[in-house]
Design a protein around this motif. Structure first.
Motif, PDB file in Angstrom:
ATOM      1  N   GLY A 312      16.078  -2.508   3.226  1.00  0.00           N
ATOM      2  CA  GLY A 312      17.377  -1.940   3.521  1.00  0.00           C
ATOM      3  C   GLY A 312      18.152  -1.496   2.303  1.00  0.00           C
ATOM      4  O   GLY A 312      18.989  -0.584   2.392  1.00  0.00           O
ATOM      5  N   ASP A 313      17.890  -2.120   1.147  1.00  0.00           N
ATOM      6  CA  ASP A 313      18.601  -1.720  -0.068  1.00  0.00           C
ATOM      7  C   ASP A 313      17.819  -0.714  -0.898  1.00  0.00           C
ATOM      8  O   ASP A 313      18.179  -0.429  -2.044  1.00  0.00           O
ATOM      9  N   GLY A 314      16.740  -0.166  -0.324  1.00  0.00           N
ATOM     10  CA  GLY A 314      15.983   0.878  -1.002  1.00  0.00           C
ATOM     11  C   GLY A 314      14.895   0.393  -1.933  1.00  0.00           C
ATOM     12  O   GLY A 314      14.334   1.183  -2.696  1.00  0.00           O
ATOM     13  N   THR A 315      14.551  -0.904  -1.882  1.00  0.00           N
ATOM     14  CA  THR A 315      13.451  -1.423  -2.690  1.00  0.00           C
ATOM     15  C   THR A 315      12.121  -1.062  -2.042  1.00  0.00           C
ATOM     16  O   THR A 315      11.947  -1.223  -0.833  1.00  0.00           O
ATOM     17  N   LEU A 316      11.180  -0.571  -2.842  1.00  0.00           N
ATOM     18  CA  LEU A 316       9.856  -0.210  -2.344  1.00  0.00           C
ATOM     19  C   LEU A 316       8.930  -1.407  -2.492  1.00  0.00           C
ATOM     20  O   LEU A 316       8.809  -1.977  -3.575  1.00  0.00           O
ATOM     21  N   ILE A 317       8.262  -1.771  -1.402  1.00  0.00           N
ATOM     22  CA  ILE A 317       7.290  -2.863  -1.401  1.00  0.00           C
ATOM     23  C   ILE A 317       5.915  -2.255  -1.173  1.00  0.00           C
ATOM     24  O   ILE A 317       5.691  -1.564  -0.178  1.00  0.00           O
ATOM     25  N   GLY A 319       1.426  -2.864  -1.965  1.00  0.00           N
ATOM     26  CA  GLY A 319       0.342  -3.723  -2.426  1.00  0.00           C
ATOM     27  C   GLY A 319      -0.882  -2.933  -2.813  1.00  0.00           C
ATOM     28  O   GLY A 319      -1.083  -1.799  -2.357  1.00  0.00           O
ATOM     29  N   ALA A 320      -1.721  -3.529  -3.654  1.00  0.00           N
ATOM     30  CA  ALA A 320      -2.936  -2.888  -4.131  1.00  0.00           C
ATOM     31  C   ALA A 320      -4.160  -3.699  -3.737  1.00  0.00           C
ATOM     32  O   ALA A 320      -4.063  -4.849  -3.305  1.00  0.00           O
ATOM     33  N   GLY A 321      -5.331  -3.102  -3.946  1.00  0.00           N
ATOM     34  CA  GLY A 321      -6.577  -3.708  -3.533  1.00  0.00           C
ATOM     35  C   GLY A 321      -6.963  -4.967  -4.273  1.00  0.00           C
ATOM     36  O   GLY A 321      -7.864  -5.691  -3.847  1.00  0.00           O
ATOM     37  N   ASN A 322      -6.321  -5.268  -5.397  1.00  0.00           N
ATOM     38  CA  ASN A 322      -6.591  -6.503  -6.131  1.00  0.00           C
ATOM     39  C   ASN A 322      -5.701  -7.657  -5.705  1.00  0.00           C
ATOM     40  O   ASN A 322      -5.709  -8.718  -6.311  1.00  0.00           O
ATOM     41  N   GLY A 323      -4.916  -7.455  -4.628  1.00  0.00           N
ATOM     42  CA  GLY A 323      -4.026  -8.502  -4.149  1.00  0.00           C
ATOM     43  C   GLY A 323      -2.646  -8.481  -4.762  1.00  0.00           C
ATOM     44  O   GLY A 323      -1.816  -9.338  -4.439  1.00  0.00           O
ATOM     45  N   THR A 324      -2.368  -7.510  -5.626  1.00  0.00           N
ATOM     46  CA  THR A 324      -1.044  -7.424  -6.258  1.00  0.00           C
ATOM     47  C   THR A 324      -0.038  -6.840  -5.272  1.00  0.00           C
ATOM     48  O   THR A 324      -0.285  -5.822  -4.634  1.00  0.00           O
ATOM     49  N   LEU A 325       1.097  -7.506  -5.149  1.00  0.00           N
ATOM     50  CA  LEU A 325       2.220  -7.016  -4.357  1.00  0.00           C
ATOM     51  C   LEU A 325       3.406  -6.864  -5.296  1.00  0.00           C
ATOM     52  O   LEU A 325       3.707  -7.760  -6.096  1.00  0.00           O
ATOM     53  N   VAL A 326       4.104  -5.732  -5.205  1.00  0.00           N
ATOM     54  CA  VAL A 326       5.176  -5.453  -6.160  1.00  0.00           C
ATOM     55  C   VAL A 326       6.392  -4.933  -5.422  1.00  0.00           C
ATOM     56  O   VAL A 326       6.272  -4.263  -4.383  1.00  0.00           O
ATOM     57  N   ALA A 327       7.569  -5.280  -5.936  1.00  0.00           N
ATOM     58  CA  ALA A 327       8.839  -4.745  -5.462  1.00  0.00           C
ATOM     59  C   ALA A 327       9.433  -3.874  -6.531  1.00  0.00           C
ATOM     60  O   ALA A 327       9.649  -4.329  -7.667  1.00  0.00           O
ATOM     61  N   ILE A 328       9.679  -2.610  -6.206  1.00  0.00           N
ATOM     62  CA  ILE A 328      10.202  -1.635  -7.179  1.00  0.00           C
ATOM     63  C   ILE A 328      11.572  -1.190  -6.670  1.00  0.00           C
ATOM     64  O   ILE A 328      11.701  -0.658  -5.568  1.00  0.00           O
ATOM     65  N   GLY A 329      12.607  -1.416  -7.477  1.00  0.00           N
ATOM     66  CA  GLY A 329      13.952  -1.080  -7.050  1.00  0.00           C
ATOM     67  C   GLY A 329      14.658  -0.196  -8.051  1.00  0.00           C
ATOM     68  O   GLY A 329      14.226  -0.003  -9.161  1.00  0.00           O
TER      69      GLY A 329
END
Length: 329
Positions: A312-317, A319-329
């Motif tokens: 809701g605040d515009g953060t992009l969630i 994930g990648a094939g190596n299991g990495t999950l990232v939040a980009i705001g």
């Protein structure tokens, strides 16, 4: 980057965001994570015991208005969880499920890789009933889409299939096959009822609600489901690294984006200001301005197959094939 973490499996399907901001995402280890959006830490986890390390799981859970979470596990079953992560019920399916969808929060549609589409009624008190199940006759990798008025769409082999929901039963209304190779993505549905079909061939195909052909537009093979805006623009990514912006009424190409010639398997996400976000097989996730200017480029170190989500605040969630999950705001 607001936070970055590793999950417990090699692949990360698409995350979804709950009404309270909780991020729900799993990996092919079969564990669903309920993640605090501020910290990236687990609020709880649920282990389905359905680890499939070689599976390609570009699927997402569904959060109902009641707060229940429907989790399409790597095994051939759908699991319903309470907001606390407690299992409420489990429904066996003919094949490995794709992402469930609902319009009213009580009737849920779900496809699976056997080619079946199932309608499940959820009572909201931990009970559920299978209303009907229809076989499309060929393997399907699509999550179903619906107009909320009884029309349900999926893909099957090389075809687009429309199913009519009659309440306690259903039947195939029509089947369209452009003979343009297998289809491995979900259909797109425009506000005017136009249905889009992506294939492993050379064209994007569009059909009227009655199944008659409307238009087709050239592009390279696509593993990326189209993203359709409320204004009738379809963002279609392909193996050339291009994102084509098509008018769903006419098929006219309104623009293209090309950052790098990596294959794009991830669907694009388009925000309210028409900024575009996507991940590539080169392991990079990109954010573009409406005019195509790169606003960020983050390397996750492995191909990105899953579909990103915006909070809701515009953060992009993402994930990648190596299991990495990232939040980009």
């Amino acid at each position: 980057i607001r936070w970055k973490r590793k999950l417990d499996g090699a692949l990360v399907p698409g995350p979804v965001i709950g009404a309270d901001g909780t991020i729900y995402v799993s990996s092919n280890a079969g564990i669903l994570h309920a993640i605090d959006p501020a910290t990236g830490l687990d609020r709880w986890t649920y282990d389905s015991h359905a680890d499939q390390p070689g599976a390609d799981l570009s699927v997402s859970p569904l959060v109902l208005p009641s707060g229940e979470i429907l989790f399409p596990t790597p095994g051939a079953r759908l699991v319903a969880l309470a907001p606390t992560g407690r299992e409420l019920w489990s429904q066996p399916l003919p094949g490995q499920p794709t992402s469930p969808v609902t319009i009213n929060g009580t009737r849920v549609y779900l496809g699976d890789q056997s080619g079946a589409v199932t309608a499940i009624d959820v009572a909201g008190n931990g009970a559920h009933t299978v209303a009907w199940s229809v076989s499309t006759g060929a393997a399907s990798y699509a999550s179903v889409v619906t107009n909320g008025s009884g029309a349900v769409y999926t893909t099957s082999g090389t075809s687009l299939v429309a199913i009519t929901d009659r309440g306690t039963s259903a039947s195939i209304a029509w089947r369209a096959d452009p003979h343009d190779g297998d289809t491995e993505v979900s259909a797109g549905l425009a506000p005017d009822g136009t249905v889009l079909l992506g294939t492993n061939g050379t064209q994007e195909w569009a059909y009227r609600p009655d199944g008659s052909p409307l238009w087709h537009s050239p592009r390279v093979i696509t593993y990326s489901s189209p993203s359709v805006t409320a204004t009738g623009l379809a963002y279609v990514a392909d193996h050339s690294g291009q994102i084509h912006v098509l008018d769903t009424r006419t098929g006219t190409e309104r623009g293209t984006y090309l950052v790098t010639k990596t294959q794009i398997w991830s669907s694009t996400v388009v925000d309210k200001d028409y900024r575009v976000y996507f991940g590539g097989q080169n392991g990079h996730v990109y954010g573009l301005s409406p005019t195509g200017v790169v606003q960020f480029d983050v390397d996750l170190g492995a191909p990105i197959d899953s579909y990103p989500a915006l909070t809701g605040d515009g953060t992009l969630i993402v994930g990648a094939g190596n299991g990495t999950l990232v939040a980009i705001g």
